[in-house]
Design a protein around this motif. Structure first.
Motif, PDB file in Angstrom:
ATOM      1  N   ILE A 148       9.560  -1.557  11.694  1.00 58.46           N
ATOM      2  CA  ILE A 148       9.300  -1.003  13.018  1.00 58.46           C
ATOM      3  C   ILE A 148       7.798  -0.862  13.237  1.00 58.46           C
ATOM      4  O   ILE A 148       7.254  -1.234  14.281  1.00 58.46           O
ATOM      5  N   LEU A 149       7.108  -0.329  12.246  1.00 60.46           N
ATOM      6  CA  LEU A 149       5.692  -0.049  12.418  1.00 60.46           C
ATOM      7  C   LEU A 149       4.844  -1.309  12.389  1.00 60.46           C
ATOM      8  O   LEU A 149       3.834  -1.395  13.090  1.00 60.46           O
ATOM      9  N   LEU A 150       5.226  -2.290  11.606  1.00 63.47           N
ATOM     10  CA  LEU A 150       4.413  -3.492  11.474  1.00 63.47           C
ATOM     11  C   LEU A 150       4.815  -4.581  12.452  1.00 63.47           C
ATOM     12  O   LEU A 150       4.096  -5.562  12.632  1.00 63.47           O
ATOM     13  N   GLY A 151       5.970  -4.423  13.095  1.00 58.57           N
ATOM     14  CA  GLY A 151       6.374  -5.402  14.100  1.00 58.57           C
ATOM     15  C   GLY A 151       6.532  -6.789  13.517  1.00 58.57           C
ATOM     16  O   GLY A 151       7.209  -6.986  12.517  1.00 58.57           O
ATOM     17  N   HIS A 152       5.874  -7.774  14.111  1.00 59.52           N
ATOM     18  CA  HIS A 152       6.059  -9.173  13.733  1.00 59.52           C
ATOM     19  C   HIS A 152       4.920  -9.700  12.867  1.00 59.52           C
ATOM     20  O   HIS A 152       4.668 -10.896  12.844  1.00 59.52           O
ATOM     21  N   HIS A 153       4.230  -8.823  12.169  1.00 59.48           N
ATOM     22  CA  HIS A 153       3.125  -9.263  11.306  1.00 59.48           C
ATOM     23  C   HIS A 153       3.706  -9.768   9.984  1.00 59.48           C
ATOM     24  O   HIS A 153       3.685  -9.081   8.962  1.00 59.48           O
ATOM     25  N   GLY A 154       4.223 -10.970  10.000  1.00 58.74           N
ATOM     26  CA  GLY A 154       4.892 -11.508   8.819  1.00 58.74           C
ATOM     27  C   GLY A 154       3.971 -11.788   7.658  1.00 58.74           C
ATOM     28  O   GLY A 154       4.418 -11.965   6.534  1.00 58.74           O
ATOM     29  N   ASP A 155       2.657 -11.833   7.917  1.00 63.58           N
ATOM     30  CA  ASP A 155       1.712 -12.119   6.837  1.00 63.58           C
ATOM     31  C   ASP A 155       1.351 -10.864   6.050  1.00 63.58           C
ATOM     32  O   ASP A 155       0.613 -10.934   5.080  1.00 63.58           O
ATOM     33  N   ILE A 156       1.847  -9.709   6.462  1.00 65.79           N
ATOM     34  CA  ILE A 156       1.520  -8.464   5.784  1.00 65.79           C
ATOM     35  C   ILE A 156       2.693  -8.031   4.916  1.00 65.79           C
ATOM     36  O   ILE A 156       3.830  -7.943   5.377  1.00 65.79           O
ATOM     37  N   HIS A 157       2.410  -7.795   3.656  1.00 62.48           N
ATOM     38  CA  HIS A 157       3.434  -7.317   2.732  1.00 62.48           C
ATOM     39  C   HIS A 157       3.082  -5.890   2.322  1.00 62.48           C
ATOM     40  O   HIS A 157       1.918  -5.546   2.169  1.00 62.48           O
ATOM     41  N   MET A 158       4.093  -5.073   2.141  1.00 61.75           N
ATOM     42  CA  MET A 158       3.854  -3.694   1.728  1.00 61.75           C
ATOM     43  C   MET A 158       3.271  -3.686   0.310  1.00 61.75           C
ATOM     44  O   MET A 158       3.911  -4.163  -0.629  1.00 61.75           O
ATOM     45  N   PRO A 159       2.067  -3.152   0.125  1.00 59.58           N
ATOM     46  CA  PRO A 159       1.498  -3.092  -1.223  1.00 59.58           C
ATOM     47  C   PRO A 159       2.162  -1.994  -2.043  1.00 59.58           C
ATOM     48  O   PRO A 159       2.868  -1.133  -1.508  1.00 59.58           O
ATOM     49  N   MET A 160       1.934  -2.022  -3.337  1.00 62.59           N
ATOM     50  CA  MET A 160       2.422  -0.972  -4.214  1.00 62.59           C
ATOM     51  C   MET A 160       1.800   0.356  -3.781  1.00 62.59           C
ATOM     52  O   MET A 160       0.627   0.413  -3.410  1.00 62.59           O
ATOM     53  N   LYS A 161       2.588   1.422  -3.852  1.00 62.45           N
ATOM     54  CA  LYS A 161       2.077   2.741  -3.460  1.00 62.45           C
ATOM     55  C   LYS A 161       1.109   3.296  -4.498  1.00 62.45           C
ATOM     56  O   LYS A 161       0.172   4.018  -4.157  1.00 62.45           O
ATOM     57  N   ARG A 162       1.339   2.939  -5.773  1.00 63.05           N
ATOM     58  CA  ARG A 162       0.518   3.479  -6.846  1.00 63.05           C
ATOM     59  C   ARG A 162      -0.029   2.364  -7.710  1.00 63.05           C
ATOM     60  O   ARG A 162       0.596   1.334  -7.889  1.00 63.05           O
ATOM     61  N   ASP A 163      -1.234   2.593  -8.224  1.00 63.31           N
ATOM     62  CA  ASP A 163      -1.787   1.702  -9.246  1.00 63.31           C
ATOM     63  C   ASP A 163      -2.718   2.541 -10.117  1.00 63.31           C
ATOM     64  O   ASP A 163      -3.685   3.146  -9.614  1.00 63.31           O
ATOM     65  N   GLY A 164      -2.435   2.566 -11.406  1.00 64.20           N
ATOM     66  CA  GLY A 164      -3.275   3.361 -12.305  1.00 64.20           C
ATOM     67  C   GLY A 164      -3.314   4.811 -11.867  1.00 64.20           C
ATOM     68  O   GLY A 164      -2.274   5.427 -11.597  1.00 64.20           O
ATOM     69  N   PRO A 165      -4.524   5.389 -11.710  1.00 69.68           N
ATOM     70  CA  PRO A 165      -4.611   6.801 -11.352  1.00 69.68           C
ATOM     71  C   PRO A 165      -4.636   7.058  -9.846  1.00 69.68           C
ATOM     72  O   PRO A 165      -4.950   8.161  -9.412  1.00 69.68           O
ATOM     73  N   ALA A 166      -4.342   6.059  -9.020  1.00 70.84           N
ATOM     74  CA  ALA A 166      -4.474   6.209  -7.571  1.00 70.84           C
ATOM     75  C   ALA A 166      -3.145   6.026  -6.859  1.00 70.84           C
ATOM     76  O   ALA A 166      -2.340   5.179  -7.232  1.00 70.84           O
TER      77      ALA A 166
END
Length: 291
Positions: free
Chosen positions: A270-288
């Motif tokens: 819903i929020l990203l609409g038709h932006h097919g080139d955008i993938h949801m990144p990982m929420k966490r990596d290492g200490p962040a």
């Protein structure tokens, strides 16, 4: 204090046991080690700044400690990121730029508001590599609409002279957002980072972002923030601290008339609409962890 050393050392190529893949692993170890040390220094700096800005203030010895930390310069060093952390940050930069454009910039203006600038304004904390700026430029934002804060004067100079932005202010985000000239600039998106594991600076930034003095012409406003794993002053989990910041953002935005809240991870289609080139990144990596 104790001296810490990386767990491995590199071999010379003249060594009979030399193997490139082993050196790559050792380099990765070294980068992780340096990244943890840099994050610890940033956490301590943020903690001391938080105390200095509170009613209690710093003792003379703590003030001297803070001056020493600041004199060592910006601990942020993208050259020491692991490859996974580099991908993590790039993914969130692209996601933030996409949300800022599709949800805020193209979301229309609120009833009764004056027409906002042709290029909606974005506020964020930037490092010397300017990667968030790159993502916003690629999405179509004009440099005149990009506003940046950084605590370290040498990084501010680099952002101005190398990255090429002029709307760069030296100082903590919560302070510069509360003072002229930024206190009355309307923003379509905010990204808060570099704050360590404590929620207090992020909550102060949220309140400054949605201050009564700031015009809020956009129907939607995008906000993002990063918390680190370590906060020695509390036993609260990452999740509890994230929710504490989210609740503060919702309360601050409600004070100026925003009555609904959506988290991108809950409804990306819903929020990203038709932006097919955008993938949801990982929420966490290492200490962040980025929200």
């Amino acid at each position: 204090g104790k001296k810490c050393f990386p767990p491995r050392s590199l071999h010379s190529q003249d060594d009979p046991s030399y193997a490139p893949e082993k050196d790559e692993a050792k380099i990765a170890d070294l980068r992780r080690f340096r990244s943890v040390r840099a994050q610890s220094r940033m956490n301590l700096t943020a903690e001391l700044l938080e105390i200095r800005n509170s009613s209690s203030g710093l003792t003379p010895s703590r003030e001297k400690e803070l001056e020493g930390l600041m004199s060592r310069g910006d601990p942020y060093n993208p050259d020491e990121f692991t490859e996974s952390h580099r991908r993590f940050k790039e993914g969130h930069n692209r996601l933030f730029a996409t949300l800022a454009w599709s949800m805020a910039a193209c979301g229309g203006i609120r009833h009764g508001s004056e027409t906002p600038p042709l290029w909606p304004n974005v506020f964020y904390l930037e490092g010397s590599d300017g990667r968030t700026t790159v993502a916003l430029r690629e999405k179509g934002f004009a440099d005149t609409s990009l506003y940046v804060a950084n605590m370290f004067p040498e990084t501010v100079d680099q952002i101005r002279n190398v990255v090429g932005l002029q709307n760069v202010v030296a100082g903590e985000a919560q302070r510069v957002l509360s003072e002229p000239p930024l206190a009355t600039v309307p923003f379509a998106a905010f990204y808060f980072d570099g704050c360590g594991g404590s929620t207090a600076p992020l909550i102060a930034m949220a309140r400054a972002a949605f201050d009564d003095r700031r015009p809020q012409p956009h129907r939607r406003v995008v906000t993002g923030f990063t918390l680190t794993e370590n906060d020695k002053n509390t036993k609260k989990s990452w999740f509890d601290r994230e929710e504490e910041v989210v609740r503060a953002l919702v309360r601050a935005a409600a004070r100026v008339g925003y009555d609904s809240f959506h988290r991108v991870g809950d409804c990306p289609e819903i929020l990203l609409g038709h932006h097919g080139d955008i993938h949801m990144p990982m929420k966490r990596d290492g200490p962040a962890m980025t929200t």
